[in-house]
Structures are given as C-alpha cells and as structure tokens.
Design an enzyme around this catalytic site. Structure first.
Site, PDB file in Angstrom:
ATOM      1  CE  LYS A   1      46.003  28.722 -25.431  1.00  0.00           C
ATOM      2  NZ  LYS A   1      45.798  27.669 -26.419  1.00  0.00           N
TER       3      LYS A   1
ATOM      4  CE  LYS B   1      40.947  33.592 -32.433  1.00  0.00           C
ATOM      5  NZ  LYS B   1      41.550  32.272 -32.523  1.00  0.00           N
TER       6      LYS B   1
ATOM      7  CE  LYS C   1      37.886  33.502 -25.827  1.00  0.00           C
ATOM      8  NZ  LYS C   1      37.866  32.418 -26.741  1.00  0.00           N
TER       9      LYS C   1
HETATM   10  P1  TYM Z   1      41.467  26.741 -27.801  1.00  0.00           P
HETATM   11  O1  TYM Z   1      42.804  26.140 -28.111  1.00  0.00           O
HETATM   12  O2  TYM Z   1      41.329  28.214 -27.870  1.00  0.00           O
HETATM   13  O3  TYM Z   1      41.007  26.321 -26.344  1.00  0.00           O
HETATM   14  C1  TYM Z   1      41.030  24.965 -25.903  1.00  0.00           C
HETATM   15  C2  TYM Z   1      39.833  24.715 -25.012  1.00  0.00           C
HETATM   16  O4  TYM Z   1      39.800  25.649 -23.927  1.00  0.00           O
HETATM   17  C3  TYM Z   1      38.502  26.249 -23.838  1.00  0.00           C
HETATM   18  N1  TYM Z   1      38.649  27.622 -23.335  1.00  0.00           N
HETATM   19  C4  TYM Z   1      37.942  28.126 -22.314  1.00  0.00           C
HETATM   20  N2  TYM Z   1      37.010  27.572 -21.502  1.00  0.00           N
HETATM   21  C5  TYM Z   1      36.511  28.349 -20.521  1.00  0.00           C
HETATM   22  N3  TYM Z   1      36.891  29.636 -20.303  1.00  0.00           N
HETATM   23  C6  TYM Z   1      37.816  30.231 -21.084  1.00  0.00           C
HETATM   24  N4  TYM Z   1      38.188  31.485 -20.862  1.00  0.00           N
HETATM   25  C7  TYM Z   1      38.392  29.466 -22.150  1.00  0.00           C
HETATM   26  N5  TYM Z   1      39.321  29.730 -23.104  1.00  0.00           N
HETATM   27  C8  TYM Z   1      39.460  28.599 -23.818  1.00  0.00           C
HETATM   28  C9  TYM Z   1      37.980  26.229 -25.268  1.00  0.00           C
HETATM   29  O5  TYM Z   1      36.576  26.315 -25.293  1.00  0.00           O
HETATM   30  C10 TYM Z   1      38.501  24.910 -25.771  1.00  0.00           C
HETATM   31  O6  TYM Z   1      37.615  23.876 -25.406  1.00  0.00           O
HETATM   32  N6  TYM Z   1      38.810  25.943 -31.960  1.00  0.00           N
HETATM   33  C11 TYM Z   1      39.346  25.325 -30.757  1.00  0.00           C
HETATM   34  C12 TYM Z   1      40.264  24.158 -31.027  1.00  0.00           C
HETATM   35  C13 TYM Z   1      39.680  23.045 -31.843  1.00  0.00           C
HETATM   36  C14 TYM Z   1      38.698  22.112 -31.408  1.00  0.00           C
HETATM   37  C15 TYM Z   1      38.536  21.207 -32.497  1.00  0.00           C
HETATM   38  C16 TYM Z   1      37.966  21.973 -30.237  1.00  0.00           C
HETATM   39  C17 TYM Z   1      40.044  22.693 -33.102  1.00  0.00           C
HETATM   40  N7  TYM Z   1      39.353  21.589 -33.519  1.00  0.00           N
HETATM   41  C18 TYM Z   1      37.619  20.153 -32.422  1.00  0.00           C
HETATM   42  C19 TYM Z   1      37.057  20.904 -30.156  1.00  0.00           C
HETATM   43  C20 TYM Z   1      36.875  20.001 -31.237  1.00  0.00           C
HETATM   44  C21 TYM Z   1      40.138  26.365 -29.992  1.00  0.00           C
HETATM   45  O7  TYM Z   1      40.638  27.312 -30.552  1.00  0.00           O
HETATM   46  O8  TYM Z   1      40.340  26.051 -28.681  1.00  0.00           O
END
Ligand code: TYM
Length: 345
Positions: free
Chosen positions: A213, A127, A210
């Site tokens: 967004k 990032k 992947k």
């Molecule tokens: P975020 O908001 O980017 O994504 C939310 C969830 O979607 C999953 N994900 C994917 N899974 C499969 N293929 C993809 N292309 C894909 N893109 C996104 C992510 O793995 C996630 O499970 N850091 C985290 C948010 C967070 C969090 C937490 C997660 C903050 N605190 C505590 C678990 C526990 C994030 O940015 O997810």
C-alpha cells in the site's frame, strides 16, 4: 492443519476444530498481494476451522494521524472482506478497537518481549527508515506486541498470512513460550500458514519489492477495485527483463517469476506446467491479467452491493464483535489469573 498445543485445556475451540486468526489493517485499498497472500486462505479455511478475522484499526494508528478517516476505512474494509467471500454465518469478523482486551493484553505482551527483540524486527527498521526526519511513533516499535496480543487472545493455532508477516508470527511464538515459562501454560503456540503461490506478490513495476500500500508507483499495484481495463494495462506494462525466456527464477528473473506466481495462484496451475506453456512474455502478461480480472470482477460487484448498505455492515460487525469479545475476555482473564493479579474487586 496440525494444532500445536502446549498443554492448554481452557480456550481451545468450542467447535472442536482448529482455531484460526488473521487480521488486516484498514489503511488504503486492498490489493492483489493482500488477496492472494492472505484473504484467499481466510475464505478457503472458514468451513474447516473456527475463524476470527480482525480489522486492526489500532495498528493503523502507528502510521495514520488524520482525524475522521479510520472509521470509514474500517467499514469499507468490512465490505471487502465479505465481498471476497467471508461468510458472516461462520467467520467472526471484528473491529480491533471494539475489543478492549487487545490493548490490555498488548501491555502484558510488551512486558514479555525485550527491547532487543523489538529492535531486530525488519518491519520496524524499514518503516522507521522510510520516515526518517518524520514522526516515528513508539507504537511503530511496539507494534509486534499488539499483534501478539491479537493472535494469542484467540488461542489461534493457524495464522494465514503473506510471507512478510513471518517474523511477526515468530516473535509471537517467542512471547508465548516466555509467558508460559514464567507463569505456567496459558497460551497456545501459533504457526504461520502461507499459500503455495502468492505468499509474496511483488510490485509489477519494481518486482524486487513486495506489492504494498505504501508503494510510490500506482502502476505496480493492482487494487481489488481496479476496473478491468486498468488491470489489463497494469499487466501489459509489467516490468520483466530483456532475455525473453520464460523461466521461474526469483533472483535473476523477478518480474517473470512474479507473473508466473500470480497466474499460478489465480488458476491453481503448478508453476512448472505454466513455464512449459509459454515461450513469450506478451501472452504470459495477457493471460495473467485476464486471470486476475476473472477473479476480481465478481468481488468488485459484490463490494459495491455491500458498500451501499452501511447499516447492514455495522450489524454484521457487531455480531462478530460479540463473538470475538467472548473469546478474548476469557483468554485475558486466564492470563491475569496465571500472572496472579489480584482478582477484580
Ligand atoms: P497488512 O494489513 O499489511 O496485510 C494483510 C495481509 O496481506 C498480506 N500481504 C501480502 N501477501 C503477499 N504479498 C504481498 N505483497 C502482501 N502484502 C500484504 C500480509 O502478509 C497480511 O497477511 N501486521 C499485519 C496485520 C496484523 C495481523 C495481526 C496479521 C495485525 N495483527 C494478527 C495476522 C495476525 C499487517 O500489517 O498486515
């Protein structure tokens, strides 16, 4: 779901079932990767575990600085979480910034993780590289400490996430182990839980990246709110390869492997069975698009119903916040007492 405990008595789920936590950022629209990688497991797990799901608006601050946007996006995301099937009767859905314990424990986590460990996080490297020449916040660097706080506050044993979050869960475990070693057993060690298929959904236009967004090509991302005709078109145009053989190989045939993964996740059919059913890319693309449409159409309908009632959404979030706050406050107090901070006077 095998609980991994480390001698902690206090804080284990009052319902005597495994505790699950996972969160999602309110940045942009929810896409198929979020759904298949994480949300499907959130919904399927809610009746066998005590589940907590946060809309992590403070995390979104690391990359968002437009005033007045995050609140509306938080409400939209709440509507989507209930639309995909989270049941407010059993699942605790909360807003991270409404539970001040997250920020407070995050500071303690920052003091328990090293600069070197944070420097090795691939998400930070990716990032910050993408933002070269732009503002890179310190929050982007310390992001994993806040995520560790999110998880450890709820005594979560299982964290259902996509594969991209693996490193964040590992560093959370490392932080918990270090804290417990320094101050005595306080936190439960969590583990990541990934779906069999769909843990890493790739961009339909660039299947080596992947689905995300922040992707530049809209055609590569399938949003949960895309109309059927748009979804159909995106799958029709999905990038494959020129050798025309349906086989599952992520390295040499990433586009075809991605379609097989998505179809497998949507239909619960093993990849091997799918490989034996297709000999051409056209029908594979068509059936994958149709399977995604069948899954997303009812979600879209429920989203629009829920979205029209912001007062009810706010009420549901406030119920979730109250439940989350109770658990988070108890865990933070336990951490303060383990450290030996002067009790509040
Ligand atoms: P975020 O908001 O980017 O994504 C939310 C969830 O979607 C999953 N994900 C994917 N899974 C499969 N293929 C993809 N292309 C894909 N893109 C996104 C992510 O793995 C996630 O499970 N850091 C985290 C948010 C967070 C969090 C937490 C997660 C903050 N605190 C505590 C678990 C526990 C994030 O940015 O997810």
């Amino acid at each position: 779901m095998e609980p991994i405990l480390c001698g902690v008595q206090a804080g284990t789920s009052v319902k005597d079932v495994p505790r699950v936590l996972s969160c999602i950022q309110p940045t942009g629209s929810v896409h198929l990767g979020n759904y298949l990688g994480a949300l499907v497991n959130w919904v399927s797990g809610q009746h066998e575990a005590d589940v907590y799901h946060g809309i992590v608006d403070l995390h979104a601050l690391t990359v968002t600085d437009e005033p007045g946007v995050l609140g509306a996006q938080t409400l939209d995301l709440a509507a989507m979480l209930f639309a995909v099937g989270l049941d407010p009767q059993v699942a605790t859905v909360f807003v991270q910034s409404h539970i001040h314990e997250h920020s407070e424990l995050a500071w303690i986590m920052e003091c328990t993780v090293s600069f070197g460990e944070l420097s090795r996080m691939t998400q930070f490297k990716d990032k910050s590289a993408k933002r070269e020449g732009e503002f890179v916040s310190a929050g982007l660097f310390t992001y994993p400490a806040l995520q560790a706080a999110d998880i450890l506050l709820y005594d979560a044993q299982d964290v259902p996430v996509g594969e991209d979050q693996r490193q964040h869960i590992e560093i959370t475990r490392d932080i918990a182990v270090r804290f417990n070693h320094r101050f005595g057993d306080t936190f439960i060690l969590p583990k990541a839980v990934h779906p069999k298929a769909g843990a890493r959904v790739m961009d339909l236009q660039d299947p080596t990246s992947k689905m995300s967004k922040s992707s530049t090509t809209e055609n590569g991302i399938v949003y949960l709110l895309d109309e059927n005709s748009v979804i159909e078109k995106k799958f029709k145009r999905a990038v494959t390869d020129s050798d025309g053989v349906v086989a599952y190989d992520r390295e040499t045939k990433p586009g075809v492997a991605n379609l097989l993964d998505i179809l497998s996740a949507c239909t619960q059919t093993p990849i091997d069975t799918l490989v034996s059913q297709y000999s051409q890319y056209g029908p594979l693309k068509k059936d994958t698009g149709d399977a995604v449409i069948a899954l997303l159409e009812p979600i879209r309908q429920r989203f629009h119903e829920l979205h029209n009632d912001p007062a009810e959404l706010s009420r549901l979030l406030s119920v979730g916040n109250d439940r989350a706050r109770e658990v988070a406050a108890a865990t933070l107090a336990r951490a303060h007492s383990a450290i030996g901070l002067l009790p509040r006077i």
